[in-house]
Write a protein that holds these residues in place. Structure first.
Motif, PDB file in Angstrom:
ATOM      1  N   HIS A 127      52.150  35.909  41.074  1.00  0.00           N
ATOM      2  CA  HIS A 127      53.291  35.978  41.979  1.00  0.00           C
ATOM      3  C   HIS A 127      54.123  34.703  41.902  1.00  0.00           C
ATOM      4  CE1 HIS A 127      54.863  36.217  46.366  1.00  0.00           C
ATOM      5  NE2 HIS A 127      55.754  36.650  45.485  1.00  0.00           N
ATOM      6  N   ARG A 128      53.448  33.544  42.023  1.00  0.00           N
ATOM      7  CA  ARG A 128      54.161  32.281  42.070  1.00  0.00           C
ATOM      8  C   ARG A 128      54.762  31.882  40.722  1.00  0.00           C
ATOM      9  NH1 ARG A 128      53.816  28.605  46.215  1.00  0.00           N
ATOM     10  NH2 ARG A 128      55.242  27.447  44.885  1.00  0.00           N
ATOM     11  N   HIS A 129      54.028  32.118  39.657  1.00  0.00           N
ATOM     12  CA  HIS A 129      54.479  31.595  38.369  1.00  0.00           C
ATOM     13  C   HIS A 129      55.019  32.662  37.423  1.00  0.00           C
ATOM     14  CE1 HIS A 129      52.920  27.663  39.384  1.00  0.00           C
ATOM     15  NE2 HIS A 129      51.844  28.274  39.837  1.00  0.00           N
ATOM     16  N   GLY A 130      54.882  33.922  37.801  1.00  0.00           N
ATOM     17  CA  GLY A 130      55.400  34.967  36.931  1.00  0.00           C
ATOM     18  C   GLY A 130      56.383  35.857  37.670  1.00  0.00           C
ATOM     19  N   ASP A 131      56.578  35.574  38.991  1.00  0.00           N
ATOM     20  CA  ASP A 131      57.495  36.361  39.817  1.00  0.00           C
ATOM     21  C   ASP A 131      57.126  37.832  39.839  1.00  0.00           C
ATOM     22  OD1 ASP A 131      59.272  35.168  41.394  1.00  0.00           O
ATOM     23  OD2 ASP A 131      60.723  34.709  39.807  1.00  0.00           O
ATOM     24  N   ILE A 132      55.850  38.116  39.807  1.00  0.00           N
ATOM     25  CA  ILE A 132      55.428  39.515  39.804  1.00  0.00           C
ATOM     26  C   ILE A 132      54.716  39.818  41.101  1.00  0.00           C
ATOM     27  CG2 ILE A 132      53.845  41.125  38.683  1.00  0.00           C
ATOM     28  CD1 ILE A 132      54.791  39.242  36.155  1.00  0.00           C
ATOM     29  N   VAL A 133      55.254  40.748  41.849  1.00  0.00           N
ATOM     30  CA  VAL A 133      54.737  41.029  43.187  1.00  0.00           C
ATOM     31  C   VAL A 133      53.743  42.186  43.127  1.00  0.00           C
ATOM     32  CG1 VAL A 133      55.400  41.581  45.546  1.00  0.00           C
ATOM     33  CG2 VAL A 133      56.955  40.296  44.080  1.00  0.00           C
ATOM     34  N   THR A 134      52.543  41.962  43.658  1.00  0.00           N
ATOM     35  CA  THR A 134      51.564  43.042  43.712  1.00  0.00           C
ATOM     36  C   THR A 134      51.100  43.265  45.149  1.00  0.00           C
ATOM     37  OG1 THR A 134      49.901  41.397  43.179  1.00  0.00           O
ATOM     38  CG2 THR A 134      50.666  42.767  41.365  1.00  0.00           C
ATOM     39  N   GLY A 135      51.832  42.679  46.101  1.00  0.00           N
ATOM     40  CA  GLY A 135      51.419  42.740  47.500  1.00  0.00           C
ATOM     41  C   GLY A 135      51.357  44.154  48.050  1.00  0.00           C
ATOM     42  N   LEU A 159      32.270  40.735  22.457  1.00  0.00           N
ATOM     43  CA  LEU A 159      33.551  41.404  22.694  1.00  0.00           C
ATOM     44  C   LEU A 159      33.389  42.392  23.833  1.00  0.00           C
ATOM     45  CD1 LEU A 159      34.480  42.156  18.998  1.00  0.00           C
ATOM     46  CD2 LEU A 159      35.790  40.713  20.526  1.00  0.00           C
ATOM     47  N   VAL A 160      34.197  42.256  24.855  1.00  0.00           N
ATOM     48  CA  VAL A 160      34.122  43.221  25.944  1.00  0.00           C
ATOM     49  C   VAL A 160      35.523  43.681  26.315  1.00  0.00           C
ATOM     50  CG1 VAL A 160      31.968  42.418  26.972  1.00  0.00           C
ATOM     51  CG2 VAL A 160      34.100  41.398  27.686  1.00  0.00           C
ATOM     52  N   GLU A 161      35.591  44.853  26.908  1.00  0.00           N
ATOM     53  CA  GLU A 161      36.891  45.388  27.289  1.00  0.00           C
ATOM     54  C   GLU A 161      37.094  45.204  28.795  1.00  0.00           C
ATOM     55  OE1 GLU A 161      37.492  49.427  26.166  1.00  0.00           O
ATOM     56  OE2 GLU A 161      39.114  49.687  27.599  1.00  0.00           O
ATOM     57  N   VAL A 162      38.247  44.667  29.135  1.00  0.00           N
ATOM     58  CA  VAL A 162      38.598  44.497  30.541  1.00  0.00           C
ATOM     59  C   VAL A 162      39.663  45.538  30.871  1.00  0.00           C
ATOM     60  CG1 VAL A 162      39.615  42.928  32.218  1.00  0.00           C
ATOM     61  CG2 VAL A 162      38.114  42.035  30.456  1.00  0.00           C
ATOM     62  N   GLN A 163      39.460  46.263  31.952  1.00  0.00           N
ATOM     63  CA  GLN A 163      40.438  47.277  32.340  1.00  0.00           C
ATOM     64  C   GLN A 163      40.994  46.950  33.712  1.00  0.00           C
ATOM     65  OE1 GLN A 163      38.106  50.859  32.262  1.00  0.00           O
ATOM     66  NE2 GLN A 163      38.678  51.260  30.134  1.00  0.00           N
ATOM     67  N   ALA A 164      42.236  47.294  33.916  1.00  0.00           N
ATOM     68  CA  ALA A 164      42.822  47.136  35.241  1.00  0.00           C
ATOM     69  C   ALA A 164      43.653  48.361  35.564  1.00  0.00           C
ATOM     70  CB  ALA A 164      43.686  45.887  35.297  1.00  0.00           C
ATOM     71  N   LEU A 165      43.709  48.670  36.830  1.00  0.00           N
ATOM     72  CA  LEU A 165      44.564  49.752  37.287  1.00  0.00           C
ATOM     73  C   LEU A 165      45.335  49.243  38.500  1.00  0.00           C
ATOM     74  CD1 LEU A 165      45.310  52.770  36.941  1.00  0.00           C
ATOM     75  CD2 LEU A 165      43.639  53.240  38.708  1.00  0.00           C
ATOM     76  N   VAL A 166      46.643  49.350  38.423  1.00  0.00           N
ATOM     77  CA  VAL A 166      47.488  48.914  39.531  1.00  0.00           C
ATOM     78  C   VAL A 166      48.251  50.135  40.009  1.00  0.00           C
ATOM     79  CG1 VAL A 166      49.315  47.325  40.219  1.00  0.00           C
ATOM     80  CG2 VAL A 166      47.693  46.648  38.452  1.00  0.00           C
ATOM     81  N   ASP A 167      48.152  50.393  41.311  1.00  0.00           N
ATOM     82  CA  ASP A 167      48.722  51.637  41.823  1.00  0.00           C
ATOM     83  C   ASP A 167      49.351  51.381  43.193  1.00  0.00           C
ATOM     84  OD1 ASP A 167      49.351  54.291  41.792  1.00  0.00           O
ATOM     85  OD2 ASP A 167      47.424  54.929  42.640  1.00  0.00           O
ATOM     86  N   ASP A 168      50.418  52.142  43.532  1.00  0.00           N
ATOM     87  CA  ASP A 168      51.030  52.011  44.853  1.00  0.00           C
ATOM     88  C   ASP A 168      49.981  52.219  45.929  1.00  0.00           C
ATOM     89  OD1 ASP A 168      53.432  51.624  43.706  1.00  0.00           O
ATOM     90  OD2 ASP A 168      54.073  53.722  43.820  1.00  0.00           O
ATOM     91  N   SER A 169      49.970  51.335  46.901  1.00  0.00           N
ATOM     92  CA  SER A 169      48.945  51.437  47.938  1.00  0.00           C
ATOM     93  C   SER A 169      49.462  52.183  49.152  1.00  0.00           C
ATOM     94  CB  SER A 169      48.498  50.039  48.350  1.00  0.00           C
ATOM     95  OG  SER A 169      47.524  50.144  49.342  1.00  0.00           O
ATOM     96  N   GLN A 170      48.570  52.947  49.779  1.00  0.00           N
ATOM     97  CA  GLN A 170      48.914  53.642  51.021  1.00  0.00           C
ATOM     98  C   GLN A 170      48.418  52.842  52.220  1.00  0.00           C
ATOM     99  OE1 GLN A 170      50.701  56.298  50.489  1.00  0.00           O
ATOM    100  NE2 GLN A 170      50.275  56.319  48.288  1.00  0.00           N
ATOM    101  N   LEU A 171      47.767  51.726  51.951  1.00  0.00           N
ATOM    102  CA  LEU A 171      47.099  50.995  53.025  1.00  0.00           C
ATOM    103  C   LEU A 171      47.908  49.778  53.454  1.00  0.00           C
ATOM    104  CD1 LEU A 171      43.573  50.987  51.382  1.00  0.00           C
ATOM    105  CD2 LEU A 171      44.349  52.499  53.194  1.00  0.00           C
ATOM    106  N   ALA A 172      47.666  49.365  54.692  1.00  0.00           N
ATOM    107  CA  ALA A 172      48.331  48.158  55.177  1.00  0.00           C
ATOM    108  C   ALA A 172      47.809  46.945  54.414  1.00  0.00           C
ATOM    109  CB  ALA A 172      48.066  48.000  56.670  1.00  0.00           C
ATOM    110  N   ASN A 173      46.496  46.944  54.158  1.00  0.00           N
ATOM    111  CA  ASN A 173      45.896  45.889  53.339  1.00  0.00           C
ATOM    112  C   ASN A 173      45.518  46.491  52.000  1.00  0.00           C
ATOM    113  OD1 ASN A 173      45.909  43.664  55.056  1.00  0.00           O
ATOM    114  ND2 ASN A 173      44.128  44.471  56.155  1.00  0.00           N
ATOM    115  N   PRO A 174      46.359  46.338  50.993  1.00  0.00           N
ATOM    116  CA  PRO A 174      46.056  46.968  49.698  1.00  0.00           C
ATOM    117  C   PRO A 174      44.697  46.520  49.185  1.00  0.00           C
ATOM    118  CG  PRO A 174      48.276  46.113  49.706  1.00  0.00           C
ATOM    119  CD  PRO A 174      47.635  45.616  50.955  1.00  0.00           C
TER     120      PRO A 174
END
Ligand code: TYD
Ligand code: MG
Length: 453
Positions: free
Chosen positions: A342-350, A307-322
């Motif tokens: 993006h393609r199959h869940g319509d969720i944009v993280t660009g 059993l392991v824990e996976v963590q993610a953090l998604v944050d507004d980017s200040q960079l041209a290349n996030p």
């Protein structure tokens, strides 16, 4: 008659070239060729051919060859035996790689002290003085142990000693410090490492000695010097984890006598490495409350679910290349998961920075982590928590489908044993009979998985 010739070795892949060039023609690395003088006598070349220690040169039919009954020797460190495939095999050569200070010398000294009660052993140190080894031994509580020590870096001397003292288990710490008189290159050069390892492999096969080679790793995490070392030996083990952290993992990446990807878990204490026999629970952070961006997954390392824990953090980017950063998870798979999302869940993280981390220094190498990473990203992006008692596993395909992973039932049982009551898993992994009291949420597509949460 000995004849001298100049050859060039690539320090990345170990390829041999007759001429210098800027790029290795084998692996494509730049600036890796270095010059050495190789003296190859005809006597030595003849000896080189006999790696297997067998002198039979006739053709034999496979069914007429009786397999030897492999008598394995237990080191009494069961996690170490586990990664070795059930103990040491006489005549086998094992390479142990890892960062400096991670515990290679400590583990092998502990194993040798255990083994020396029944076997004859020899610890060859080329890096530390005998006093330093003895200091470590007394720190481990082994000041009374009778392990033969030899401080030497010349391979001919070592083999001569070994011929006369006939150890059954021999440790070479480390192969990068060894050199042979036959070559003029400095110790640590590719040609030296290669030739010394070849001599040790030959010795091991001919005398049925079990040999451990300690190898250094480079910044990139591969063994310093030639990759060819990995081809020559029977077993390759890597230490994972950070030397600052408490837990150390040993992974078998090649094993001619057992399963690969088998994992041994240790904790570094003030008395050396101690085995962790029930490692499942140690890689969870046990938050008081459910937190966004955290998902528990069941991964299968070798034959053991974990059993392991996976963590993610998604944050507004200040960079041209996030930024897309992963720790303990393959970087390219994160990019792939974001594209699928993006393609199959319509969720944009660009326009977002995405960080993904596997807690506790574990490196997850299988695809079963896909779904967990994906849900952790969603959870962080939406700032919504997942149920605390839920575990997740499953592979995500490019078409947005959730694909099954091996040993689903075992993973479920492990999660159930640790008190998890819900499981979000691929439909094809859904068991006919779930553990009693466990709710199975079987999903086929990404959209279903997102809905289910
Ligand atoms: P070592 O086995 O020398 O590492 P390697 O051979 O891989 O370079 O391990 C040394 C580290 O382990 C060092 O940082 C101190 C730590 N250590 C302990 O914490 N407890 C111990 O009992 C021992 C012997 C070492
Ligand atoms: Mg060491």
């Amino acid at each position: 008659m000995a004849k001298t010739k100049t050859v060039y070795y690539c320090s990345s892949c170990g390829a041999e070239a007759p001429k210098w060039s800027g790029q290795c023609s084998d692996c494509g690395e730049w600036n890796t060729l270095s010059e050495t003088t190789a003296v190859v006598s005809s006597r030595q070349r003849a000896a080189n051919t006999s790696y297997t220690g067998s002198n039979i040169t006739q053709v034999q039919s496979l069914d007429s060859v009786e397999p030897d009954d492999v008598q394995r020797i237990a080191t009494s460190i069961s996690e170490f035996d586990r990664v070795l495939g059930g103990g040491l095999v006489p005549g086998s050569v094992t390479l142990i790689g890892g960062d400096p200070g991670i515990g290679k010398s400590t583990l092998l000294l502990q194993a040798l002290v255990n083994l020396s009660q029944q076997q004859t052993t020899l610890y060859v140190t080329g890096e530390e003085s005998l006093q330093q080894v003895s200091l470590r031994a007394s720190r481990l509580g082994y000041s009374e142990a009778k392990v033969p020590l030899l401080a030497s870096t010349q391979i001919e001397t070592i083999l001569q000693q070994a011929q006369s003292s006939k150890p059954q288990v021999m440790v070479i710490d480390s192969i990068q410090t060894m050199f042979t008189d036959e070559l003029t290159a400095a110790p640590g050069a590719v040609s030296q490492v290669r030739e010394c390892a070849a001599q040790l492999v030959r010795f091991a096969k001919q005398t049925q000695t079990t040999v451990f080679l300690v190898g250094h790793v480079t910044k990139e995490g591969t063994l310093a010097g030639p990759r060819v070392l990995e081809h020559m030996v029977d077993t390759v083990l890597y230490f994972e984890g950070e030397s600052g952290e408490r837990y150390r993992l040993i992974r078998a990446v090649k094993n001619r006598f057992g399963a690969v990807n088998e994992l041994g878990v240790f904790a570094m204490t003030d008395k050396g490495l101690r085995e962790v026999s029930n490692p499942s629970a140690i890689f969870l952070s046990r938050h008081e409350q459910a937190v966004p961006g955290s998902v528990i997954m069941v991964t299968l390392e070798g034959s053991r679910p974990l059993l392991v824990e996976v963590q993610a953090l998604v944050d507004d980017s200040q960079l041209a290349n996030p930024r897309r950063v992963t720790v303990g998870f393959e970087h390219n798979r994160l990019a792939m998961l974001l594209a699928v999302l993006h393609r199959h869940g319509d969720i944009v993280t660009g326009d977002q920075d995405v960080f993904a981390n596997v807690v506790g220094g574990v490196r997850v190498t299988e695809t079963g982590a896909d779904l967990a990473v994906l849900l952790a990203i969603m959870s962080s992006l939406r700032n919504k928590t997942l149920a605390r008692d839920m575990i997740v596993f499953g592979e995500v395909g490019l078409a947005g489908e959730i694909r099954p992973v091996p040993n689903g039932q075992e993973r479920l049982m492990e999660a159930f044993k640790h008190g998890y009551k819900r499981a979000l898993i691929p439909a094809a992994n859904a068991p006919q009979k779930a553990p009693e009291g466990m709710e199975i949420i079987a999903v086929d597509r990404i959209a279903e998985a997102l809905d289910a949460c």
